[in-house]
Motif scaffolding. Structure first.
Motif, PDB file in Angstrom:
ATOM      1  N   TYR A 128       0.683  -1.230  -0.321  1.00  0.00           N
ATOM      2  CA  TYR A 128      -0.458   0.112   0.080  1.00  0.00           C
ATOM      3  C   TYR A 128       0.746   1.186   0.044  1.00  0.00           C
ATOM      4  N   TYR A 129       1.627   1.012   0.978  1.00  0.00           N
ATOM      5  CA  TYR A 129       2.379   2.183   0.861  1.00  0.00           C
ATOM      6  C   TYR A 129       3.871   2.319   0.234  1.00  0.00           C
ATOM      7  N   GLY A 130       4.522   1.235  -0.722  1.00  0.00           N
ATOM      8  CA  GLY A 130       5.544   1.118  -1.121  1.00  0.00           C
ATOM      9  C   GLY A 130       6.415   1.216  -0.580  1.00  0.00           C
ATOM     10  N   SER A 131       7.638   0.898  -1.168  1.00  0.00           N
ATOM     11  CA  SER A 131       9.083  -0.040  -0.651  1.00  0.00           C
ATOM     12  C   SER A 131       9.488   1.013  -0.135  1.00  0.00           C
ATOM     13  N   ILE A 132      10.603   1.049   0.202  1.00  0.00           N
ATOM     14  CA  ILE A 132      11.886   1.871   0.900  1.00  0.00           C
ATOM     15  C   ILE A 132      13.131   0.986  -0.207  1.00  0.00           C
ATOM     16  N   SER A 133      14.148   2.506  -0.117  1.00  0.00           N
ATOM     17  CA  SER A 133      15.440   1.997  -1.498  1.00  0.00           C
ATOM     18  C   SER A 133      16.513   0.918  -0.139  1.00  0.00           C
ATOM     19  N   ASN A 134      16.838  -0.215  -1.077  1.00  0.00           N
ATOM     20  CA  ASN A 134      17.747  -0.262  -0.567  1.00  0.00           C
ATOM     21  C   ASN A 134      19.029   0.008  -0.385  1.00  0.00           C
ATOM     22  N   LEU A 135      19.273  -1.281   0.557  1.00  0.00           N
ATOM     23  CA  LEU A 135      21.140  -1.412   1.555  1.00  0.00           C
ATOM     24  C   LEU A 135      21.841  -1.377   0.684  1.00  0.00           C
ATOM     25  N   ALA A 136      20.824  -3.091   0.699  1.00  0.00           N
ATOM     26  CA  ALA A 136      22.050  -4.155  -0.638  1.00  0.00           C
ATOM     27  C   ALA A 136      22.597  -4.021  -2.306  1.00  0.00           C
ATOM     28  N   THR A 137      22.616  -4.510  -2.933  1.00  0.00           N
ATOM     29  CA  THR A 137      23.420  -4.287  -4.429  1.00  0.00           C
ATOM     30  C   THR A 137      23.073  -5.320  -4.942  1.00  0.00           C
ATOM     31  N   VAL A 138      22.480  -5.665  -6.106  1.00  0.00           N
ATOM     32  CA  VAL A 138      22.984  -6.539  -6.874  1.00  0.00           C
ATOM     33  C   VAL A 138      24.136  -6.835  -7.387  1.00  0.00           C
ATOM     34  N   PRO A 139      24.395  -8.439  -7.972  1.00  0.00           N
ATOM     35  CA  PRO A 139      25.414  -8.358  -9.015  1.00  0.00           C
ATOM     36  C   PRO A 139      25.817  -7.653  -9.883  1.00  0.00           C
ATOM     37  N   ARG A 140      26.869  -7.218  -9.760  1.00  0.00           N
ATOM     38  CA  ARG A 140      27.242  -6.187 -10.935  1.00  0.00           C
ATOM     39  C   ARG A 140      26.853  -6.722 -12.412  1.00  0.00           C
ATOM     40  N   GLU A 205      14.471 -16.643  -7.095  1.00  0.00           N
ATOM     41  CA  GLU A 205      15.421 -16.487  -8.047  1.00  0.00           C
ATOM     42  C   GLU A 205      17.382 -16.968  -7.597  1.00  0.00           C
ATOM     43  N   LYS A 206      17.632 -17.036  -8.686  1.00  0.00           N
ATOM     44  CA  LYS A 206      19.860 -17.303  -8.374  1.00  0.00           C
ATOM     45  C   LYS A 206      19.642 -16.172  -9.314  1.00  0.00           C
ATOM     46  N   MET A 207      20.956 -15.669  -8.852  1.00  0.00           N
ATOM     47  CA  MET A 207      21.964 -15.000  -9.672  1.00  0.00           C
ATOM     48  C   MET A 207      23.476 -15.186  -9.773  1.00  0.00           C
ATOM     49  N   LEU A 208      23.894 -14.654 -10.584  1.00  0.00           N
ATOM     50  CA  LEU A 208      25.467 -15.234 -10.656  1.00  0.00           C
ATOM     51  C   LEU A 208      26.104 -14.117 -11.998  1.00  0.00           C
ATOM     52  N   SER A 209      26.868 -13.498 -11.872  1.00  0.00           N
ATOM     53  CA  SER A 209      27.536 -12.830 -12.856  1.00  0.00           C
ATOM     54  C   SER A 209      28.979 -12.750 -12.366  1.00  0.00           C
ATOM     55  N   TYR A 210      29.321 -12.708 -14.154  1.00  0.00           N
ATOM     56  CA  TYR A 210      31.502 -12.207 -13.599  1.00  0.00           C
ATOM     57  C   TYR A 210      31.265 -11.778 -14.139  1.00  0.00           C
ATOM     58  N   GLY A 211      33.382 -10.943 -14.601  1.00  0.00           N
ATOM     59  CA  GLY A 211      33.664 -10.497 -15.268  1.00  0.00           C
ATOM     60  C   GLY A 211      34.801  -9.642 -14.829  1.00  0.00           C
ATOM     61  N   PHE A 212      34.890  -8.415 -15.225  1.00  0.00           N
ATOM     62  CA  PHE A 212      36.208  -7.208 -14.247  1.00  0.00           C
ATOM     63  C   PHE A 212      35.815  -6.249 -14.449  1.00  0.00           C
ATOM     64  N   ASP A 213      36.916  -5.581 -14.263  1.00  0.00           N
ATOM     65  CA  ASP A 213      37.455  -4.038 -13.911  1.00  0.00           C
ATOM     66  C   ASP A 213      38.331  -3.072 -14.409  1.00  0.00           C
ATOM     67  N   TRP A 214      38.182  -2.651 -15.143  1.00  0.00           N
ATOM     68  CA  TRP A 214      39.351  -2.279 -15.763  1.00  0.00           C
ATOM     69  C   TRP A 214      39.868  -0.508 -15.595  1.00  0.00           C
ATOM     70  N   LEU A 215      40.766  -0.449 -15.176  1.00  0.00           N
ATOM     71  CA  LEU A 215      40.640   0.932 -14.487  1.00  0.00           C
ATOM     72  C   LEU A 215      42.239   1.329 -14.369  1.00  0.00           C
ATOM     73  N   LEU A 216      42.150   3.264 -14.770  1.00  0.00           N
ATOM     74  CA  LEU A 216      43.438   3.843 -14.611  1.00  0.00           C
ATOM     75  C   LEU A 216      43.052   4.823 -13.543  1.00  0.00           C
ATOM     76  N   ASP A 217      44.544   4.516 -12.848  1.00  0.00           N
ATOM     77  CA  ASP A 217      44.178   6.181 -12.020  1.00  0.00           C
ATOM     78  C   ASP A 217      45.706   7.065 -11.951  1.00  0.00           C
ATOM     79  N   GLY A 218      45.244   8.584 -12.023  1.00  0.00           N
ATOM     80  CA  GLY A 218      45.952   8.919 -12.086  1.00  0.00           C
ATOM     81  C   GLY A 218      45.681  10.484 -11.612  1.00  0.00           C
ATOM     82  N   ASN A 219      46.188  11.853 -11.911  1.00  0.00           N
ATOM     83  CA  ASN A 219      46.841  13.195 -11.354  1.00  0.00           C
ATOM     84  C   ASN A 219      46.287  13.465 -12.516  1.00  0.00           C
ATOM     85  N   LEU A 220      45.045  14.272 -12.277  1.00  0.00           N
ATOM     86  CA  LEU A 220      44.568  15.609 -13.311  1.00  0.00           C
ATOM     87  C   LEU A 220      45.076  16.864 -13.230  1.00  0.00           C
TER      88      LEU A 220
END
Length: 251
Positions: A128-140, A205-220
């Motif tokens: 009736y009132y709806g949900s509140i925002s999640n604190l948990a996050t879904v798989p990437r 529901e079962k959820m599964l994901s895999y992958g990678f993050d690729w980043l460049l670190d530096g100073n602007l």
């Protein structure tokens, strides 16, 4: 695809860290209080409802001091427990419990690091009132816009810094290193969603994901402004290939 969306327009957060660090270990206890206001809530009576909620969290961490050459501490762990509840309207009974346990381990090479995490979220059902925002996050790689009612997730990241490009400089700034972070996420989700104004309850529901993050670190601009930019690739067991831009700036 079923989509549930909650948009927050105002957030205020107060933290009071307590530092107990000694002998090369960073140790702390962090209580925090967060206030949220939104006027875009889904409910059985329509979408445009306003709501205020407050979240109390308590975080404890114990980490070995991290050298600049690493992306994660060599050893350490932390835990967070949160309670979120609606304050306006006063008769709204929504309550949420969230817990997160995480830790760091050494990798194969000296500069490598492993991060693991376990998280759980549960909130009572109140259409009736709806949900509140999640604190948990879904798989990437999965749709972020879903109402997580009973939800558990485990993650594993392997952090690899690469310094082969050290010294790349120019008028715009310079690149310090690359980050390559393969990951695996798995979750069990018992959620509800809205489609064309109707509330749908889908079961476990079962959820599964895999992958990678690729980043460049530096100073602007050589001004000390730390910047990380790159992209993420994730593949889910439902056959979705996700690619997105990652950007983080520490001013």
């Amino acid at each position: 695809r079923n989509k549930c969306q909650i948009m927050q327009y105002l957030t205020a957060n107060d933290r009071m860290p307590l530092d107990f660090s000694k002998s090369g270990w960073n140790v702390g206890l962090v209580p925090s209080l967060q206030y949220n206001f939104t006027n875009d809530i889904y409910s059985s009576k329509g979408k445009n409802r306003f709501k205020e909620d407050m979240t109390f969290s308590l975080t404890y961490y114990r980490m070995l001091n991290m050298p600049s050459a690493k992306l994660t501490p060599r050893w350490g762990f932390g835990a967070t427990v949160s309670m979120r509840g609606v304050t306006v309207p006063l008769d709204a009974p929504e309550r949420m419990f969230y817990a997160n346990l995480y830790g760091y381990l050494p990798g194969i090479a000296k500069e490598h690091g492993i991060k693991w995490s376990l998280s759980y979220q549960q909130q009572n059902e109140n259409y009736y009132y709806g949900s509140i925002s999640n604190l948990a996050t879904v798989p990437r790689g999965y749709d972020k816009h879903r109402i997580l009612m009973k939800y558990g997730k485990v993650t594993l990241d392997y952090a690899i810094p690469i310094y082969a490009i050290e010294g790349m400089r120019g008028w715009l700034g310079y690149v310090k290193r690359m980050e390559f972070i393969p990951f695996v996420d798995a979750a069990l989700d018992d959620s509800v969603c809205l489609e064309n104004g109707y509330i749908l309850k889908g079961g476990l529901e079962k959820m599964l994901s895999y992958g990678f993050d690729w980043l460049l670190d530096g100073n602007l601009f050589r001004m000390g402004m730390k910047l990380s930019v790159g992209f993420r690739y994730a593949h889910t067991i439902t056959g979705i290939n996700y690619m997105g831009i990652l950007f983080n700036s520490k001013l």
